[in-house]
Design a protein around this motif. Structure first.
Motif, PDB file in Angstrom:
ATOM      1  N   ASN A 111      -8.973  77.208  65.257  1.00  0.00           N
ATOM      2  CA  ASN A 111     -10.469  77.308  65.378  1.00  0.00           C
ATOM      3  C   ASN A 111     -11.110  76.272  66.453  1.00  0.00           C
ATOM      4  N   LYS A 112     -10.767  74.971  66.089  1.00  0.00           N
ATOM      5  CA  LYS A 112     -11.482  73.813  67.018  1.00  0.00           C
ATOM      6  C   LYS A 112     -11.015  74.120  68.283  1.00  0.00           C
ATOM      7  N   ALA A 113      -9.682  74.286  68.333  1.00  0.00           N
ATOM      8  CA  ALA A 113      -8.955  74.434  69.867  1.00  0.00           C
ATOM      9  C   ALA A 113      -9.829  75.546  70.571  1.00  0.00           C
ATOM     10  N   ASN A 114      -9.997  76.577  69.979  1.00  0.00           N
ATOM     11  CA  ASN A 114     -10.694  77.824  70.617  1.00  0.00           C
ATOM     12  C   ASN A 114     -12.126  77.491  70.963  1.00  0.00           C
ATOM     13  N   GLU A 115     -12.815  76.756  70.178  1.00  0.00           N
ATOM     14  CA  GLU A 115     -14.222  76.296  70.423  1.00  0.00           C
ATOM     15  C   GLU A 115     -14.285  75.640  71.863  1.00  0.00           C
ATOM     16  N   LEU A 116     -13.386  74.494  71.862  1.00  0.00           N
ATOM     17  CA  LEU A 116     -13.120  73.728  73.087  1.00  0.00           C
ATOM     18  C   LEU A 116     -12.686  74.609  74.539  1.00  0.00           C
ATOM     19  N   PHE A 117     -11.878  75.470  74.066  1.00  0.00           N
ATOM     20  CA  PHE A 117     -11.384  76.449  75.114  1.00  0.00           C
ATOM     21  C   PHE A 117     -12.433  77.335  75.667  1.00  0.00           C
ATOM     22  N   GLN A 118     -13.379  77.800  74.831  1.00  0.00           N
ATOM     23  CA  GLN A 118     -14.407  78.795  75.250  1.00  0.00           C
ATOM     24  C   GLN A 118     -15.497  78.021  76.007  1.00  0.00           C
ATOM     25  N   LEU A 119     -15.826  76.753  75.479  1.00  0.00           N
ATOM     26  CA  LEU A 119     -16.773  75.582  76.189  1.00  0.00           C
ATOM     27  C   LEU A 119     -16.274  75.347  77.434  1.00  0.00           C
ATOM     28  N   LYS A 120     -15.053  75.223  77.703  1.00  0.00           N
ATOM     29  CA  LYS A 120     -14.505  74.967  78.940  1.00  0.00           C
ATOM     30  C   LYS A 120     -14.626  75.945  79.785  1.00  0.00           C
ATOM     31  N   HIS A 121     -14.447  77.263  79.492  1.00  0.00           N
ATOM     32  CA  HIS A 121     -14.455  78.319  80.460  1.00  0.00           C
ATOM     33  C   HIS A 121     -16.066  78.695  80.632  1.00  0.00           C
ATOM     34  N   LYS A 122     -16.931  78.438  79.733  1.00  0.00           N
ATOM     35  CA  LYS A 122     -18.211  78.784  79.949  1.00  0.00           C
ATOM     36  C   LYS A 122     -18.648  77.630  81.363  1.00  0.00           C
ATOM     37  N   GLN A 123     -18.120  76.528  81.210  1.00  0.00           N
ATOM     38  CA  GLN A 123     -18.502  75.543  82.291  1.00  0.00           C
ATOM     39  C   GLN A 123     -17.831  75.909  83.704  1.00  0.00           C
ATOM     40  N   GLU A 124     -17.055  76.877  83.576  1.00  0.00           N
ATOM     41  CA  GLU A 124     -16.096  77.265  84.761  1.00  0.00           C
ATOM     42  C   GLU A 124     -16.708  78.423  85.454  1.00  0.00           C
ATOM     43  N   THR A 125     -17.880  78.698  85.122  1.00  0.00           N
ATOM     44  CA  THR A 125     -18.569  79.982  85.633  1.00  0.00           C
ATOM     45  C   THR A 125     -18.751  80.069  87.006  1.00  0.00           C
ATOM     46  N   VAL A 126     -18.787  78.911  87.958  1.00  0.00           N
ATOM     47  CA  VAL A 126     -18.783  78.951  89.194  1.00  0.00           C
ATOM     48  C   VAL A 126     -17.531  78.905  89.887  1.00  0.00           C
ATOM     49  N   PRO A 127     -16.814  79.922  90.662  1.00  0.00           N
ATOM     50  CA  PRO A 127     -15.643  79.963  91.075  1.00  0.00           C
ATOM     51  C   PRO A 127     -15.416  78.619  91.873  1.00  0.00           C
ATOM     52  N   GLN A 128     -14.180  78.247  91.779  1.00  0.00           N
ATOM     53  CA  GLN A 128     -13.647  76.981  92.706  1.00  0.00           C
ATOM     54  C   GLN A 128     -13.214  77.675  93.905  1.00  0.00           C
ATOM     55  N   ASP A 129     -13.116  76.961  95.093  1.00  0.00           N
ATOM     56  CA  ASP A 129     -12.413  77.129  96.217  1.00  0.00           C
ATOM     57  C   ASP A 129     -11.079  76.412  96.834  1.00  0.00           C
ATOM     58  N   TYR A 130     -10.823  76.045  95.443  1.00  0.00           N
ATOM     59  CA  TYR A 130      -9.404  75.264  95.726  1.00  0.00           C
ATOM     60  C   TYR A 130      -8.589  75.163  94.495  1.00  0.00           C
ATOM     61  N   PHE A 131      -7.419  74.541  94.393  1.00  0.00           N
ATOM     62  CA  PHE A 131      -6.738  74.186  93.185  1.00  0.00           C
ATOM     63  C   PHE A 131      -5.986  73.096  93.631  1.00  0.00           C
ATOM     64  N   PHE A 132      -5.402  72.321  92.525  1.00  0.00           N
ATOM     65  CA  PHE A 132      -4.358  71.220  92.755  1.00  0.00           C
ATOM     66  C   PHE A 132      -2.842  71.685  92.485  1.00  0.00           C
ATOM     67  N   LEU A 133      -2.172  71.266  93.404  1.00  0.00           N
ATOM     68  CA  LEU A 133      -0.596  71.709  93.368  1.00  0.00           C
ATOM     69  C   LEU A 133       0.358  70.239  93.092  1.00  0.00           C
ATOM     70  N   ASN A 134       1.026  70.547  92.213  1.00  0.00           N
ATOM     71  CA  ASN A 134       2.089  69.388  92.120  1.00  0.00           C
ATOM     72  C   ASN A 134       3.132  69.245  93.266  1.00  0.00           C
ATOM     73  N   ALA A 135       3.024  68.763  93.930  1.00  0.00           N
ATOM     74  CA  ALA A 135       4.118  68.592  95.145  1.00  0.00           C
ATOM     75  C   ALA A 135       4.256  67.361  95.794  1.00  0.00           C
ATOM     76  N   ASP A 136       5.471  66.876  96.170  1.00  0.00           N
ATOM     77  CA  ASP A 136       5.860  65.740  96.766  1.00  0.00           C
ATOM     78  C   ASP A 136       5.363  64.275  95.813  1.00  0.00           C
ATOM     79  N   TYR A 137       5.355  64.502  94.776  1.00  0.00           N
ATOM     80  CA  TYR A 137       5.128  63.328  93.771  1.00  0.00           C
ATOM     81  C   TYR A 137       3.986  63.142  93.620  1.00  0.00           C
TER      82      TYR A 137
END
Length: 233
Positions: A111-137
């Motif tokens: 339940n504690k993890a779910n609360e943090l998960f929901q909070l994080k997703h509420k803060q991400e309401t503005v869509p990003q136009d990028y992401f980070f990719l793990n490549a070339d170390y």
């Protein structure tokens, strides 16, 4: 729904975690692992929100594994040893469970993890136009607008970018990269190809042109093209 994995070198402990997770409606168990190396492979291949992990494991301990990650999902430590509790605070884990774990205590941690998960997703309401990719170390910032198409190469993907940028190769599954890309901007046309809608130049009966590159359309993905063009082919 939170995607989670369970990591423990003791089969009975792993079985208990699997049973407990099945009783929590907002958890989806995507994998169980007997060591941290298996867990690391899963994290590279697909998105995971929460990890239940033992501390004392052969090869790489749970604490060492957490410290090794540049990008971390949430962690709940499940261990028989109280002595690591203080160190767990430095790792910013969600909770610290002592074996044998009661179901009620397990649900409390979830339940504690779910609360943090929901909070994080509420803060991400503005869509990003990028992401980070793990490549070339490195963690490389990739703008969605720069992606022409993504090509699947067995255990790897190759992201073709608008010139003059060179393609990026990363150890990632097509499913994992598809989950990263906004569905309004990208469509799957083949088991080995995801393309940018904005960069389509023309469509043929069994292929699509992205710029000058002609890419095949798989039989099971033809409906995606028909939905895009509004025409049966």
């Amino acid at each position: 729904m939170m995607r989670c994995i369970a990591v423990d070198d003791e089969p009975l402990a792993l079985q208990l975690l699997e049973d407990y997770v099945s009783k929590v409606p907002y958890l989806h168990l995507v994998a169980t692992c007997s060591d941290a190396f298996e867990a690391n492979k899963i994290l590279q291949e697909q998105p995971v929100d929460l990890v239940f992990i033992d501390i004392q494991m052969p090869g790489l301990t749970g604490v060492q594994f957490i410290r090794s990650l540049a990008q971390r999902p949430m962690f709940i430590l499940v261990t028989a040893y109280e002595k690591f509790a203080l160190e767990s605070y430095d790792l910013n884990v969600v909770d610290y469970l002592l074996k044998p774990v009661e179901l009620s205590r397990f649900i409390q941690a979830c339940n504690k993890a779910n609360e943090l998960f929901q909070l994080k997703h509420k803060q991400e309401t503005v869509p990003q136009d990028y992401f980070f990719l793990n490549a070339d170390y490195s963690l490389i910032k990739v703008m969605f607008a720069d992606i022409l198409w993504v090509e699947g190469l067995r255990d790897y993907i190759k992201i073709h970018l608008a010139p003059p940028a060179k393609p990026l190769v990363a150890r990632l599954s097509m499913k994992a990269i598809e989950d990263e890309l906004p569905p309004s901007k990208f469509i799957r046309i083949h088991k080995s190809y995801i393309i940018s809608v904005d960069h389509i130049s023309s469509v043929k009966k069994s292929s699509v042109f992205v710029g000058d590159a002609e890419l095949p359309v798989g039989e099971m993905y033809k409906e995606n093209i028909e939905a895009l063009t509004g025409r049966k082919r």
